[in-house]
Design a protein around this motif. Structure first.
Motif, mmCIF file in Angstrom:
data_model
loop_
_atom_site.group_PDB
_atom_site.id
_atom_site.type_symbol
_atom_site.label_atom_id
_atom_site.label_comp_id
_atom_site.label_asym_id
_atom_site.label_seq_id
_atom_site.Cartn_x
_atom_site.Cartn_y
_atom_site.Cartn_z
ATOM 1 N N LEU A 1 0.838 -1.206 0.000
ATOM 2 C CA LEU A 1 0.000 0.000 0.000
ATOM 3 C C LEU A 1 0.869 1.251 0.000
ATOM 4 O O LEU A 1 0.618 2.205 -0.743
ATOM 5 N N ARG A 2 1.891 1.249 0.829
ATOM 6 C CA ARG A 2 2.791 2.398 0.906
ATOM 7 C C ARG A 2 3.433 2.665 -0.455
ATOM 8 O O ARG A 2 3.467 3.801 -0.939
ATOM 9 N N VAL B 1 -5.477 8.876 -2.716
ATOM 10 C CA VAL B 1 -5.026 7.592 -3.259
ATOM 11 C C VAL B 1 -5.582 6.451 -2.417
ATOM 12 O O VAL B 1 -6.103 5.462 -2.951
ATOM 13 N N MET B 2 -5.488 6.574 -1.096
ATOM 14 C CA MET B 2 -6.019 5.526 -0.219
ATOM 15 C C MET B 2 -7.524 5.379 -0.389
ATOM 16 O O MET B 2 -8.041 4.253 -0.424
ATOM 17 N N ASP C 1 -14.269 -4.703 -5.714
ATOM 18 C CA ASP C 1 -13.768 -6.030 -6.072
ATOM 19 C C ASP C 1 -14.393 -7.097 -5.177
ATOM 20 O O ASP C 1 -14.795 -8.166 -5.643
ATOM 21 N N MET C 2 -14.479 -6.784 -3.882
ATOM 22 C CA MET C 2 -15.095 -7.719 -2.944
ATOM 23 C C MET C 2 -16.574 -7.924 -3.273
ATOM 24 O O MET C 2 -17.077 -9.042 -3.274
ATOM 25 N N MET C 3 -17.269 -6.821 -3.597
ATOM 26 C CA MET C 3 -18.688 -6.925 -3.944
ATOM 27 C C MET C 3 -18.878 -7.762 -5.214
ATOM 28 O O MET C 3 -19.820 -8.544 -5.318
ATOM 29 N N LYS C 4 -17.976 -7.614 -6.164
ATOM 30 C CA LYS C 4 -18.032 -8.419 -7.388
ATOM 31 C C LYS C 4 -17.883 -9.903 -7.045
ATOM 32 O O LYS C 4 -18.603 -10.751 -7.561
ATOM 33 N N THR D 1 -11.881 0.748 -4.518
ATOM 34 C CA THR D 1 -11.629 -0.274 -5.536
ATOM 35 C C THR D 1 -11.647 -1.669 -4.912
ATOM 36 O O THR D 1 -12.272 -2.593 -5.454
ATOM 37 N N GLN D 2 -10.992 -1.816 -3.769
ATOM 38 C CA GLN D 2 -10.999 -3.105 -3.072
ATOM 39 C C GLN D 2 -12.416 -3.501 -2.666
ATOM 40 O O GLN D 2 -12.802 -4.664 -2.763
#
Length: 129
Positions: free
Chosen positions: A46-47, A65-66, A76-79, A72-73
């Motif tokens: 992440l850094r 950015v975070m 992705d999890m919902m997908k 986005t994460q």
């Protein structure tokens, strides 16, 4: 003679139980070490991602950015949930302010689950909240 055999059997059973308990404890310790290394790698990644994105896109700060990475994460999890045959429905807020609320909720859950790591300030300082 039968009594001696029973005593030996009981002693052997106790030794097996002790050995098994020690092996289980060692396995749990090693699993914990693996999880800790995995979390350190995630934080390091992440850094690096935040620093790389900031360097390549002008006018973007670490918080933005975070936020983007966390959302986005989340999607992705919902997908992945939607792709599961055992999932029937997922309800999401689609109001105009939903993205900011979603970002804050996911961020809060994500940051409270992270262990303390060198170079990372507490959530209320690093995320400007």
């Amino acid at each position: 003679e039968k009594k001696r055999g029973e005593i030996r059997e009981a002693g052997a059973g106790g030794s097996r139980t002790e050995i098994q308990a020690k092996a289980d404890a060692e396995a749990k310790f090693m699993a914990g070490q693996g999880i800790a290394r995995q979390r350190q790698a995630i934080i390091s990644g992440l850094r690096e991602s935040v620093n790389s994105f900031k360097a390549e896109v002008a006018g973007v700060d670490a918080k933005q950015v975070m936020d983007l990475m966390i959302v986005t994460q989340y999607f992705d999890m919902m997908k992945d949930i939607g792709a599961s045959s055992k999932t029937n429905a997922v309800f999401m807020n689609h109001s105009p302010g939903a993205l900011e609320e979603l970002t804050q909720a996911v961020q809060k859950g994500f940051l409270t689950s992270l262990p303390a790591a060198p170079g990372f300030a507490p959530a209320n300082q690093s995320m400007g909240r």
